[in-house]
Design a protein around this motif. Structure first.
Motif, PDB file in Angstrom:
ATOM      1  N   THR A 295      -2.158   0.929   6.591  1.00 46.51           N
ATOM      2  CA  THR A 295      -2.779  -0.385   6.729  1.00 46.51           C
ATOM      3  C   THR A 295      -2.086  -1.237   7.784  1.00 46.51           C
ATOM      4  OG1 THR A 295      -3.360  -0.280   4.392  1.00 46.51           O
ATOM      5  CG2 THR A 295      -3.526  -2.426   5.453  1.00 46.51           C
ATOM      6  N   CYS A 296      -0.766  -1.371   7.656  1.00 45.60           N
ATOM      7  CA  CYS A 296      -0.051  -2.281   8.567  1.00 45.60           C
ATOM      8  C   CYS A 296       0.890  -1.561   9.530  1.00 45.60           C
ATOM      9  CB  CYS A 296       0.726  -3.317   7.756  1.00 45.60           C
ATOM     10  SG  CYS A 296       2.137  -2.637   6.869  1.00 45.60           S
ATOM     11  N   ASN A 297       0.917  -0.229   9.492  1.00 43.67           N
ATOM     12  CA  ASN A 297       1.755   0.599  10.369  1.00 43.67           C
ATOM     13  C   ASN A 297       3.252   0.424  10.152  1.00 43.67           C
ATOM     14  OD1 ASN A 297      -0.382   1.932  11.598  1.00 43.67           O
ATOM     15  ND2 ASN A 297      -0.670   0.257  13.062  1.00 43.67           N
ATOM     16  N   TYR A 298       3.662  -0.093   8.976  1.00 41.20           N
ATOM     17  CA  TYR A 298       5.081  -0.121   8.616  1.00 41.20           C
ATOM     18  C   TYR A 298       5.552   1.326   8.517  1.00 41.20           C
ATOM     19  CZ  TYR A 298       9.193  -0.363   5.603  1.00 41.20           C
ATOM     20  OH  TYR A 298      10.439  -0.208   5.070  1.00 41.20           O
ATOM     21  N   SER A 299       6.792   1.582   8.875  1.00 41.49           N
ATOM     22  CA  SER A 299       7.313   2.939   8.863  1.00 41.49           C
ATOM     23  C   SER A 299       8.770   2.929   8.426  1.00 41.49           C
ATOM     24  CB  SER A 299       7.181   3.534  10.262  1.00 41.49           C
ATOM     25  OG  SER A 299       7.437   4.893  10.234  1.00 41.49           O
TER      26      SER A 299
ATOM     27  N   SER B 210      14.248  12.404   2.017  1.00 38.24           N
ATOM     28  CA  SER B 210      14.140  13.789   1.566  1.00 38.24           C
ATOM     29  C   SER B 210      13.062  14.483   2.381  1.00 38.24           C
ATOM     30  CB  SER B 210      13.773  13.817   0.080  1.00 38.24           C
ATOM     31  OG  SER B 210      13.411  15.117  -0.298  1.00 38.24           O
ATOM     32  N   PHE B 211      13.215  15.764   2.593  1.00 40.09           N
ATOM     33  CA  PHE B 211      12.232  16.517   3.365  1.00 40.09           C
ATOM     34  C   PHE B 211      11.124  17.088   2.481  1.00 40.09           C
ATOM     35  CE2 PHE B 211      16.112  16.875   5.983  1.00 40.09           C
ATOM     36  CZ  PHE B 211      15.648  16.148   7.065  1.00 40.09           C
ATOM     37  N   CYS B 212      11.230  16.940   1.201  1.00 43.54           N
ATOM     38  CA  CYS B 212      10.226  17.452   0.273  1.00 43.54           C
ATOM     39  C   CYS B 212       9.160  16.377   0.061  1.00 43.54           C
ATOM     40  CB  CYS B 212      10.873  17.827  -1.060  1.00 43.54           C
ATOM     41  SG  CYS B 212       9.737  18.618  -2.193  1.00 43.54           S
ATOM     42  N   VAL B 213       7.918  16.676   0.446  1.00 44.92           N
ATOM     43  CA  VAL B 213       6.841  15.702   0.293  1.00 44.92           C
ATOM     44  C   VAL B 213       5.858  16.113  -0.799  1.00 44.92           C
ATOM     45  CG1 VAL B 213       6.963  14.797   2.631  1.00 44.92           C
ATOM     46  CG2 VAL B 213       5.494  16.754   2.147  1.00 44.92           C
ATOM     47  N   TYR B 214       5.897  17.386  -1.222  1.00 46.82           N
ATOM     48  CA  TYR B 214       4.991  17.870  -2.257  1.00 46.82           C
ATOM     49  C   TYR B 214       5.627  19.065  -2.942  1.00 46.82           C
ATOM     50  CZ  TYR B 214       0.904  19.945  -4.473  1.00 46.82           C
ATOM     51  OH  TYR B 214       0.041  20.474  -5.391  1.00 46.82           O
TER      52      TYR B 214
ATOM     53  N   ASN C  52       0.843  -1.191   0.000  1.00 51.44           N
ATOM     54  CA  ASN C  52       0.000   0.000   0.000  1.00 51.44           C
ATOM     55  C   ASN C  52       0.881   1.244   0.000  1.00 51.44           C
ATOM     56  OD1 ASN C  52      -2.762  -0.925   0.047  1.00 51.44           O
ATOM     57  ND2 ASN C  52      -2.269  -1.807   2.050  1.00 51.44           N
ATOM     58  N   MET C  53       0.276   2.372  -0.277  1.00 53.63           N
ATOM     59  CA  MET C  53       1.028   3.610  -0.367  1.00 53.63           C
ATOM     60  C   MET C  53       1.458   4.095   1.016  1.00 53.63           C
ATOM     61  SD  MET C  53       0.129   6.794  -2.772  1.00 53.63           S
ATOM     62  CE  MET C  53      -0.511   8.063  -1.749  1.00 53.63           C
ATOM     63  N   LEU C  54       2.673   4.666   1.093  1.00 55.50           N
ATOM     64  CA  LEU C  54       3.182   5.248   2.331  1.00 55.50           C
ATOM     65  C   LEU C  54       2.871   6.743   2.330  1.00 55.50           C
ATOM     66  CD1 LEU C  54       6.692   3.554   2.587  1.00 55.50           C
ATOM     67  CD2 LEU C  54       4.588   2.924   3.793  1.00 55.50           C
ATOM     68  N   TYR C  55       2.529   7.273   3.501  1.00 59.07           N
ATOM     69  CA  TYR C  55       2.175   8.681   3.645  1.00 59.07           C
ATOM     70  C   TYR C  55       3.147   9.362   4.591  1.00 59.07           C
ATOM     71  CZ  TYR C  55      -2.198   7.314   1.472  1.00 59.07           C
ATOM     72  OH  TYR C  55      -3.129   6.842   0.603  1.00 59.07           O
ATOM     73  N   PRO C  56       3.475  10.627   4.340  1.00 59.33           N
ATOM     74  CA  PRO C  56       4.397  11.336   5.232  1.00 59.33           C
ATOM     75  C   PRO C  56       3.750  11.585   6.592  1.00 59.33           C
ATOM     76  CG  PRO C  56       3.565  12.811   3.535  1.00 59.33           C
ATOM     77  CD  PRO C  56       3.054  11.457   3.214  1.00 59.33           C
TER      78      PRO C  56
ATOM     79  N   TYR D  45       7.781   7.973   6.644  1.00 63.00           N
ATOM     80  CA  TYR D  45       6.735   7.532   5.728  1.00 63.00           C
ATOM     81  C   TYR D  45       6.098   6.308   6.356  1.00 63.00           C
ATOM     82  CZ  TYR D  45       7.958  10.806   2.098  1.00 63.00           C
ATOM     83  OH  TYR D  45       8.160  11.953   1.397  1.00 63.00           O
ATOM     84  N   THR D  46       4.772   6.351   6.549  1.00 63.76           N
ATOM     85  CA  THR D  46       4.066   5.318   7.291  1.00 63.76           C
ATOM     86  C   THR D  46       2.931   4.724   6.462  1.00 63.76           C
ATOM     87  OG1 THR D  46       4.528   6.553   9.301  1.00 63.76           O
ATOM     88  CG2 THR D  46       2.860   4.857   9.460  1.00 63.76           C
TER      89      THR D  46
END
Length: 130
Positions: free
Chosen positions: A48-52, A57-61, A29-33, A44-45
């Motif tokens: 769904t499964c709390n993988y982190s 990089s500090f640029c997220v968008y 699944n996709m990781l979110y900042p 990046y977490t």
């Protein structure tokens, strides 16, 4: 404070950093900042499964605006048949047709001023000229 990737070229221009999607190595699944407030790190977490994993990089968008549109952007041959545009007895330099429609430049800047563009009304031509 700039990162080495942001100023890779020595001419003073910043090189745009590539922003990519990251995916969980456990469930795909996709990781979110997300900020890890205890360690004050960007992570990046997986939701769904709390993988982190720690962010590299500090640029997220990044929002890149491209305002280099042409003066006649969006003009098609159908413009010549638009009954709402004013018509002129301006001779087309390409086909010598004597009727054309005209409109003002759509680029709003100091250097364009009041430029008028003409579109030939000959259905076989459609030439855009000034």
């Amino acid at each position: 404070m700039s990162s080495p990737a942001a100023s890779a070229s020595g001419d003073g221009k910043k090189k745009a950093e590539q922003i990519t999607f990251r995916f969980c190595s456990e469930c795909s699944n996709m990781l979110y900042p997300k900020e890890d407030e205890a360690q004050r790190k960007l992570m990046y977490t997986c939701r769904t499964c709390n993988y982190s994993e720690e962010a590299t990089s500090f640029c997220v968008y990044r929002n890149v605006l491209n305002n280099a549109s042409g003066e006649t952007a969006g003009v098609t041959q159908d413009v010549a048949s638009d009954p709402t545009l004013p018509r002129a007895k301006q001779t087309c330099p390409a086909c010598n047709h004597t009727e054309s429609v005209f409109f003002q430049s759509q680029q709003r800047s100091a250097e364009t001023g009041m430029k008028l563009f003409y579109v030939c009304c000959n259905s076989d031509c459609g030439n855009i000229f000034q």
